[in-house]
Design an enzyme around this catalytic site. Structure first.
Site, PDB file in Angstrom:
ATOM      1  N   LYS A   1    -123.743 -30.267  39.865  1.00 53.35           N
ATOM      2  CA  LYS A   1    -123.726 -29.540  38.585  1.00 53.35           C
ATOM      3  C   LYS A   1    -125.117 -29.550  37.954  1.00 53.35           C
ATOM      4  O   LYS A   1    -125.608 -28.528  37.474  1.00 53.35           O
ATOM      5  CB  LYS A   1    -122.693 -30.170  37.634  1.00 53.35           C
ATOM      6  CG  LYS A   1    -121.258 -29.862  38.053  1.00 53.35           C
ATOM      7  CD  LYS A   1    -120.218 -30.700  37.332  1.00 53.35           C
ATOM      8  CE  LYS A   1    -118.835 -30.447  37.951  1.00 53.35           C
ATOM      9  NZ  LYS A   1    -117.776 -31.311  37.434  1.00 53.35           N
TER      10      LYS A   1
ATOM     11  N   GLN B   1    -117.277 -36.307  33.411  1.00 55.98           N
ATOM     12  CA  GLN B   1    -116.710 -36.174  34.751  1.00 55.98           C
ATOM     13  C   GLN B   1    -115.438 -37.021  34.872  1.00 55.98           C
ATOM     14  O   GLN B   1    -115.442 -38.216  34.564  1.00 55.98           O
ATOM     15  CB  GLN B   1    -117.746 -36.615  35.800  1.00 55.98           C
ATOM     16  CG  GLN B   1    -117.302 -36.398  37.231  1.00 55.98           C
ATOM     17  CD  GLN B   1    -117.131 -34.927  37.607  1.00 55.98           C
ATOM     18  OE1 GLN B   1    -117.934 -34.080  37.238  1.00 55.98           O
ATOM     19  NE2 GLN B   1    -116.070 -34.613  38.329  1.00 55.98           N
TER      20      GLN B   1
ATOM     21  N   ASP C   1    -115.906 -27.520  29.875  1.00 56.66           N
ATOM     22  CA  ASP C   1    -114.915 -27.684  30.949  1.00 56.66           C
ATOM     23  C   ASP C   1    -113.615 -26.952  30.599  1.00 56.66           C
ATOM     24  O   ASP C   1    -112.770 -26.737  31.467  1.00 56.66           O
ATOM     25  CB  ASP C   1    -114.603 -29.183  31.134  1.00 56.66           C
ATOM     26  CG  ASP C   1    -115.101 -29.701  32.472  1.00 56.66           C
ATOM     27  OD1 ASP C   1    -115.372 -28.884  33.368  1.00 56.66           O
ATOM     28  OD2 ASP C   1    -115.212 -30.941  32.605  1.00 56.66           O
TER      29      ASP C   1
END
Ligand code: NAP
Length: 291
Positions: free
Chosen positions: A53, A97, A120
């Site tokens: 990412k 994460q 997200d």
């Protein structure tokens, strides 16, 4: 056979080129999109996802910061950090994460991210807006699947869609997106899971079959209708090469299903690259709020 394969890596690359132009336009207005990724612990899969990412973000001109915390970090410390980034003007997106260590409450952590920076798309506010069909950050994997279908010319309106898997990050949101009254939606959707009776019977009805199961090659050719479009979300480690690199397989028995499908995504190189790209898209969308 080659033209049946939906190459997510190529579609993702096209979207990244589009994003670069948007990022250049933002730069002219003195805005550089800012992303912070927070990794807690040393889960190898999470480490490689976060690294990918950050690499992608930087390659596009996004100002990406990685924060790595030890697995013993307290939940309170993580929440304080999120609060700091919530308030920081040059940070547009915050990504924690998952999974988190067991002593942390994932919902509490996700809920601590301000919805405006929840790139997200996991915060209940964004999930609710998505369900209502309103503007919000869409969760990256389902959004990536939608873009793959649209850009590959797959007609979703009126299609019978079967989603295998009902997780909050893939199964439920993709099912929801595909019933929305808009482009990439208007499908009739069935969601299957471990309590589904006659999984094969359901799958055989699918014009578009989406597998988000987490079990290697569980979707076999006898479960797929001739001419179906098959989207394989699964990423399963099935071994490793001599050099220690992970060998991956999807949830679909690719080699045999390829014969029957009209279109199919490979693993790797299908949904995976789209997920990261949609994170970048959300970050750019978030940065536009500053203009
Ligand atoms: P998850 O949270 O474990 O959910 C799996 C779902 O599959 C559950 O709803 C489960 O049903 C269902 N299921 C499991 N075995 C089944 C079976 N034999 N028959 C029918 N349903 C079954 O997994 P996830 O987070 O959605 O991820 C799914 C897969 O996608 C994993 O391989 C993951 O690594 C991959 N993934 C890839 C990306 C990407 O970017 N490519 C992103 C996210 C996830 P129950 O609810 O009844 O338990």
């Amino acid at each position: 056979m080659e033209d049946k394969i939906i190459r997510g890596s190529e579609v993702a690359s096209d979207i990244r080129e589009e994003l670069k132009i948007e990022i250049e336009t933002l730069a002219k207005q003195n805005v550089v999109p800012g992303l912070v990724t927070i990794l807690v612990g040393e889960n190898p899969a999470s480490q490689s996802y976060v690294a990918a990412k950050n690499r992608t973000a930087r390659s596009l001109g996004i100002d990406s910061t990685q924060v790595t915390l030890s697995a013993e970090t307290s939940e309170a410390v993580l929440l304080e950090l999120i609060d700091k980034y919530n308030k920081q003007e040059n940070i547009d997106g915050i990504l924690v994460q998952l999974p988190l260590p067991d002593h942390m409450d994932e919902s509490k952590v996700i809920n601590a991210i301000t919805p405006e920076k929840d790139v997200d798309g996991f915060h209940p506010v964004n999930v609710g807006l998505m369900m209502l069909g309103e503007d919000c950050y869409l969760p990256c994997t389902p959004h990536g699947i939608l873009e793959l279908l649209i850009r590959s010319g797959v007609e979703t309106s009126g299609a019978e869609v079967v989603v295998v898997g009902r997780s909050n990050i893939v199964g439920k949101p993709i099912a929801n997106l595909m019933i929305q009254k808009r482009r990439g939606g208007n499908a009739t959707v069935t969601v299957c899971h471990t309590r589904t009776k006659n999984l094969k019977e359901h799958c055989l009805k699918a014009d578009i079959l989406i597998a988000a199961v987490g079990v290697a090659r569980v979707i076999t050719a006898d479960m797929v209708k001739e001419g179906a479009v098959v989207i394989d979300v699964g990423v399963n480690r099935v071994g490793e090469t001599e050099s220690g690199k992970a060998l991956l397989a999807g949830d679909v028995d690719f080699d045999n299903v390829l014969e029957k499908a009209s279109k199919i995504t490979p693993v790797p190189g299908g949904v995976g690259p789209m997920t990261i790209t949609m994170l970048m898209k959300n970050t750019v969308q978030a940065a536009k709020r500053r203009v």
